[in-house]
Design an enzyme around this catalytic site. Sequence first.
Site, mmCIF file in Angstrom:
data_model
loop_
_atom_site.group_PDB
_atom_site.id
_atom_site.type_symbol
_atom_site.label_atom_id
_atom_site.label_comp_id
_atom_site.label_asym_id
_atom_site.label_seq_id
_atom_site.Cartn_x
_atom_site.Cartn_y
_atom_site.Cartn_z
ATOM 1 N N SER A 124 17.936 -22.110 11.782
ATOM 2 C CA SER A 124 17.190 -21.944 10.543
ATOM 3 C C SER A 124 15.797 -22.565 10.671
ATOM 4 O O SER A 124 14.990 -22.073 11.453
ATOM 5 C CB SER A 124 17.990 -22.522 9.373
ATOM 6 O OG SER A 124 17.454 -22.115 8.141
ATOM 7 N N HIS A 159 18.923 -16.055 9.287
ATOM 8 C CA HIS A 159 19.810 -15.655 8.178
ATOM 9 C C HIS A 159 19.559 -14.204 7.742
ATOM 10 O O HIS A 159 19.612 -13.883 6.561
ATOM 11 C CB HIS A 159 19.620 -16.581 6.970
ATOM 12 C CG HIS A 159 19.727 -18.037 7.270
ATOM 13 N ND1 HIS A 159 20.848 -18.599 7.840
ATOM 14 C CD2 HIS A 159 18.834 -19.055 7.081
ATOM 15 C CE1 HIS A 159 20.640 -19.906 7.987
ATOM 16 N NE2 HIS A 159 19.442 -20.202 7.546
#
Length: 232
Positions: A124, A159
């Site tokens: 991330s 994501h």
Amino acid sequence: MRQIIALGGGGFSMEPDNPLLDHYVLKQSKKSCPTVCFLPTASGDSESYIARFYASFQKYNCAASHLSLFKPPTRDLEDFILTKDIVYVGGGNTKNLLALWKDWGLHIVLRKAWDQGVVLAGISAGSICWFEEGITDSYGDGLEPIKCLGFLEGSNCPHYDGEIERKPAFHQLIQSEKLCSGIAVDDGAGVHFIGQHIHKIVSSRAASKAYRVFKKDTVREQVLETCYLGEL
């Protein structure tokens, strides 16, 4: 050999019962018992995040440590980092991560580590940070572009399948030329770069992929070949 492994999502923090991606990261050091340092900066050095890192990595054949910028273990951060085989960067707020790293000069240390063969990995925010640009929710209201370290060319979107707003926002920012073309990565997938080139794309889930996303009149998406680690 300069290596970066950019995880779209997964690893110990998202898949505590699926160690495939973390095992892959550890293997890239080529050492029987690598030293791996966790950087939880983006989470504000969350104690629970650090505890989860140790709980996971102490099960593996490695020497685990972490670097907190709120409670630094030493004044000599360069020596601390350059003695590690792997640096694993956690998720959280990318803007704050970059600001703190630059204030401490850690971005310079990490560039030197990369040049000297330390494997850089992250999830991330810990994936976005290595690219020229990324898409982030760091500002608290929607997804926006952010300038990053530029170790890797292009932009990055983690994501990609895990958060419903990520894909359309990434496409819109590339269409409007607020972001350059880049790599989008599903949760459960990771892109392994050697230098500026993709060496391999791996996944801990059979359906997880990575994609080139680029503008050619309209925004286009190219699915990249991915190796599902569960089949190895």
